[in-house]
Structures are given as C-alpha cells and as structure tokens.
Motif scaffolding. Structure first.
Motif, mmCIF file in Angstrom:
data_model
loop_
_atom_site.group_PDB
_atom_site.id
_atom_site.type_symbol
_atom_site.label_atom_id
_atom_site.label_comp_id
_atom_site.label_asym_id
_atom_site.label_seq_id
_atom_site.Cartn_x
_atom_site.Cartn_y
_atom_site.Cartn_z
ATOM 1 N N ASN A 66 -31.805 11.882 -21.672
ATOM 2 C CA ASN A 66 -30.731 10.948 -21.340
ATOM 3 C C ASN A 66 -30.681 9.739 -22.258
ATOM 4 O O ASN A 66 -29.605 9.198 -22.514
ATOM 5 N N ASP A 67 -31.816 9.308 -22.755
ATOM 6 C CA ASP A 67 -31.839 8.151 -23.655
ATOM 7 C C ASP A 67 -31.073 8.440 -24.942
ATOM 8 O O ASP A 67 -30.441 7.550 -25.516
ATOM 9 N N LEU A 68 -31.100 9.672 -25.394
ATOM 10 C CA LEU A 68 -30.426 10.065 -26.625
ATOM 11 C C LEU A 68 -28.914 9.855 -26.544
ATOM 12 O O LEU A 68 -28.242 9.660 -27.547
ATOM 13 N N LEU A 69 -28.385 9.828 -25.340
ATOM 14 C CA LEU A 69 -26.945 9.689 -25.161
ATOM 15 C C LEU A 69 -26.404 8.352 -25.661
ATOM 16 O O LEU A 69 -25.214 8.236 -25.933
ATOM 17 N N VAL A 70 -27.266 7.358 -25.826
ATOM 18 C CA VAL A 70 -26.782 6.097 -26.407
ATOM 19 C C VAL A 70 -26.345 6.317 -27.850
ATOM 20 O O VAL A 70 -25.521 5.558 -28.367
ATOM 21 N N LEU A 71 -26.865 7.358 -28.480
ATOM 22 C CA LEU A 71 -26.493 7.686 -29.857
ATOM 23 C C LEU A 71 -25.402 8.754 -29.919
ATOM 24 O O LEU A 71 -24.549 8.716 -30.804
ATOM 25 N N THR A 72 -25.435 9.710 -28.998
ATOM 26 C CA THR A 72 -24.504 10.831 -29.082
ATOM 27 C C THR A 72 -23.302 10.703 -28.150
ATOM 28 O O THR A 72 -22.258 11.314 -28.409
ATOM 29 N N GLN A 73 -23.433 9.934 -27.085
ATOM 30 C CA GLN A 73 -22.339 9.732 -26.120
ATOM 31 C C GLN A 73 -22.270 8.258 -25.711
ATOM 32 O O GLN A 73 -22.291 7.920 -24.526
ATOM 33 N N PRO A 74 -22.198 7.343 -26.670
ATOM 34 C CA PRO A 74 -22.250 5.914 -26.324
ATOM 35 C C PRO A 74 -21.123 5.450 -25.407
ATOM 36 O O PRO A 74 -21.332 4.570 -24.561
ATOM 37 N N LYS A 75 -19.946 6.033 -25.531
ATOM 38 C CA LYS A 75 -18.823 5.633 -24.667
ATOM 39 C C LYS A 75 -19.113 5.973 -23.208
ATOM 40 O O LYS A 75 -18.755 5.221 -22.297
ATOM 41 N N SER A 76 -19.771 7.091 -22.982
ATOM 42 C CA SER A 76 -20.122 7.481 -21.608
ATOM 43 C C SER A 76 -21.127 6.496 -21.009
ATOM 44 O O SER A 76 -20.992 6.090 -19.852
ATOM 45 N N ILE A 77 -22.124 6.115 -21.785
ATOM 46 C CA ILE A 77 -23.134 5.168 -21.304
ATOM 47 C C ILE A 77 -22.489 3.811 -21.061
ATOM 48 O O ILE A 77 -22.730 3.162 -20.030
ATOM 49 N N TYR A 78 -21.633 3.374 -21.974
ATOM 50 C CA TYR A 78 -20.907 2.111 -21.809
ATOM 51 C C TYR A 78 -20.091 2.142 -20.513
ATOM 52 O O TYR A 78 -20.106 1.182 -19.739
ATOM 53 N N THR A 79 -19.403 3.235 -20.257
ATOM 54 C CA THR A 79 -18.565 3.348 -19.063
ATOM 55 C C THR A 79 -19.398 3.281 -17.794
ATOM 56 O O THR A 79 -18.995 2.635 -16.813
ATOM 57 N N ILE A 80 -20.550 3.912 -17.795
ATOM 58 C CA ILE A 80 -21.435 3.831 -16.620
ATOM 59 C C ILE A 80 -21.845 2.378 -16.386
ATOM 60 O O ILE A 80 -21.776 1.875 -15.263
ATOM 61 N N HIS A 81 -22.274 1.688 -17.447
ATOM 62 C CA HIS A 81 -22.637 0.276 -17.304
ATOM 63 C C HIS A 81 -21.455 -0.527 -16.772
ATOM 64 O O HIS A 81 -21.595 -1.329 -15.834
ATOM 65 N N ARG A 82 -20.317 -0.348 -17.382
ATOM 66 C CA ARG A 82 -19.118 -1.087 -16.997
ATOM 67 C C ARG A 82 -18.778 -0.855 -15.524
ATOM 68 O O ARG A 82 -18.453 -1.784 -14.790
ATOM 69 N N ASN A 83 -18.864 0.385 -15.089
ATOM 70 C CA ASN A 83 -18.555 0.694 -13.689
ATOM 71 C C ASN A 83 -19.513 -0.009 -12.734
ATOM 72 O O ASN A 83 -19.094 -0.497 -11.679
ATOM 73 N N TYR A 84 -20.799 -0.046 -13.072
ATOM 74 C CA TYR A 84 -21.753 -0.770 -12.225
ATOM 75 C C TYR A 84 -21.425 -2.266 -12.191
ATOM 76 O O TYR A 84 -21.489 -2.904 -11.139
ATOM 77 N N LEU A 85 -21.071 -2.829 -13.324
ATOM 78 C CA LEU A 85 -20.727 -4.250 -13.373
ATOM 79 C C LEU A 85 -19.472 -4.534 -12.556
ATOM 80 O O LEU A 85 -19.421 -5.505 -11.785
ATOM 81 N N LEU A 86 -18.470 -3.693 -12.674
ATOM 82 C CA LEU A 86 -17.242 -3.894 -11.913
ATOM 83 C C LEU A 86 -17.451 -3.666 -10.419
ATOM 84 O O LEU A 86 -16.713 -4.216 -9.596
ATOM 85 N N ALA A 87 -18.468 -2.878 -10.081
ATOM 86 C CA ALA A 87 -18.808 -2.654 -8.671
ATOM 87 C C ALA A 87 -19.599 -3.817 -8.077
ATOM 88 O O ALA A 87 -19.836 -3.854 -6.873
ATOM 89 N N GLY A 88 -20.022 -4.774 -8.932
ATOM 90 C CA GLY A 88 -20.699 -5.950 -8.416
ATOM 91 C C GLY A 88 -22.097 -6.204 -8.922
ATOM 92 O O GLY A 88 -22.729 -7.184 -8.522
ATOM 93 N N ALA A 89 -22.602 -5.353 -9.798
ATOM 94 C CA ALA A 89 -23.954 -5.580 -10.325
ATOM 95 C C ALA A 89 -23.980 -6.851 -11.175
ATOM 96 O O ALA A 89 -23.069 -7.103 -11.959
ATOM 97 N N ASP A 90 -25.019 -7.649 -10.977
ATOM 98 C CA ASP A 90 -25.254 -8.834 -11.804
ATOM 99 C C ASP A 90 -26.112 -8.486 -13.010
ATOM 100 O O ASP A 90 -26.022 -9.129 -14.051
ATOM 101 N N PHE A 91 -26.947 -7.474 -12.841
ATOM 102 C CA PHE A 91 -27.894 -7.052 -13.874
ATOM 103 C C PHE A 91 -27.716 -5.554 -14.107
ATOM 104 O O PHE A 91 -27.611 -4.796 -13.144
ATOM 105 N N ILE A 92 -27.704 -5.159 -15.356
ATOM 106 C CA ILE A 92 -27.714 -3.728 -15.670
ATOM 107 C C ILE A 92 -28.922 -3.448 -16.550
ATOM 108 O O ILE A 92 -29.316 -4.274 -17.359
ATOM 109 N N GLU A 93 -29.493 -2.279 -16.345
ATOM 110 C CA GLU A 93 -30.666 -1.879 -17.115
ATOM 111 C C GLU A 93 -30.224 -1.045 -18.320
ATOM 112 O O GLU A 93 -29.278 -0.273 -18.220
ATOM 113 N N THR A 94 -30.932 -1.207 -19.408
ATOM 114 C CA THR A 94 -30.661 -0.380 -20.579
ATOM 115 C C THR A 94 -30.975 1.075 -20.241
ATOM 116 O O THR A 94 -31.817 1.361 -19.396
#
Length: 162
Positions: A66-94
């Motif tokens: 799954n860590d490799l996806l930051v290189l091969t699927q960065p938009k997907s990882i970005y979207t997951i982070h973004r969704n957590y932030l929009l859902a109310g997360a103050d902190f997101i983990e790398t």
C-alpha cells in the motif's frame, strides 16, 4: 530531494501551530483520520495498479504494498486523505505504515523507502493545504505514520518461549 517544511500550512512557525493545537484541545476533541488500509482495499486495485508504469517490470509481486501507491496511484491516496479531512479529521497520517527497509524488503523495494516516505508526506501536506483553502478557519495537520515491522527481534523459534 529538498527537505519538507515542518511548519503546517496556515502558521508562521511550529510554535504557533503547537499553541493552536493546545488551545483547541482545551475546547474540543480533535480527530485523527481513519484506517487507510480499508480505504485502499475499497479501491479494488489489481497488480497492474500497484505497479503503475514505473514498476511494470519489477521482479516481485507488488499488490498489497500500500505504501507504494504514493508513487503509482498518488491521486487515489490524495483523495483518501482529502475525504478524511472533509469528514472532520484534524490530523491525517501519511500512507507509510510499511515505510521501512525491513517491510519493503518483502517487495525488493528497500531502495525507495526514503522516496516513499517523502512523497507520502508531500501528498498528505497537499491535501491539508487544499482543504485549508476551503475551510480557512480549521487548520489540518499531517502526522508521520509507521507500523510494526513484519520481523521479530527475538532469535527464539517459539513465541511461547522467547
């Protein structure tokens, strides 16, 4: 590769960010994002998705790294982070639960560990920065994440008798 800034978006210093967090914690509960692995599983990615173009000829299977996806699927990882932030997360983990040479050795990917961690931090930072533009009254923060290794430190062949 240039080092990352350790000053969160929206602040002029680490101290100002720390003071903000300390003050917020006296007023409310602050939230950490949820499980990255289950969100990645929901994407239903196959071996080719994990490989991307860069690793198409890599000698080992990469599905599950799954860590490799930051290189091969960065938009997907970005979207997951973004969704957590929009859902109310103050902190997101790398997305670096297995971002160690020990864990990446299973995939013969030890040589990209630094890059994995750096890019994962950049993607999370970008998601925080972008969401901050939409909701400037609520800064968000990136936390580096690292999971346990998949190797034991014990030389005993039995977990019952370390």
């Amino acid at each position: 590769m240039a080092p990352l800034s350790f000053v969160p978006a929206g602040f002029d210093s680490r101290r100002a960010a720390t003071e903000y967090i300390e003050a917020e914690l006296t007023k409310r509960i602050m939230f950490l994002d949820g499980a990255m692995g289950t969100q990645i599983q929901d994407l239903r990615l196959n071996e080719a998705d994990f490989r991307g173009e860069r690793f198409k000829d890599h000698p080992k299977d990469l599905k599950g790294n799954n860590d490799l996806l930051v290189l091969t699927q960065p938009k997907s990882i970005y979207t997951i982070h973004r969704n957590y932030l929009l859902a109310g997360a103050d902190f997101i983990e790398t997305n670096t639960f297995s971002g160690t040479t020990i864990a990446q050795a299973d995939y013969a990917a030890e040589d990209i560990v630094y890059e994995l961690n750096k890019v994962a931090a950049e993607i999370a930072r970008d998601a925080c920065r972008d969401v901050l533009k939409e909701t400037p009254d609520r800064p968000r923060f990136v936390c580096g994440a690292i999971g346990p290794t998949n190797r034991t430190c014990s030389i005993s062949p039995s977990v019952e008798n370390p």
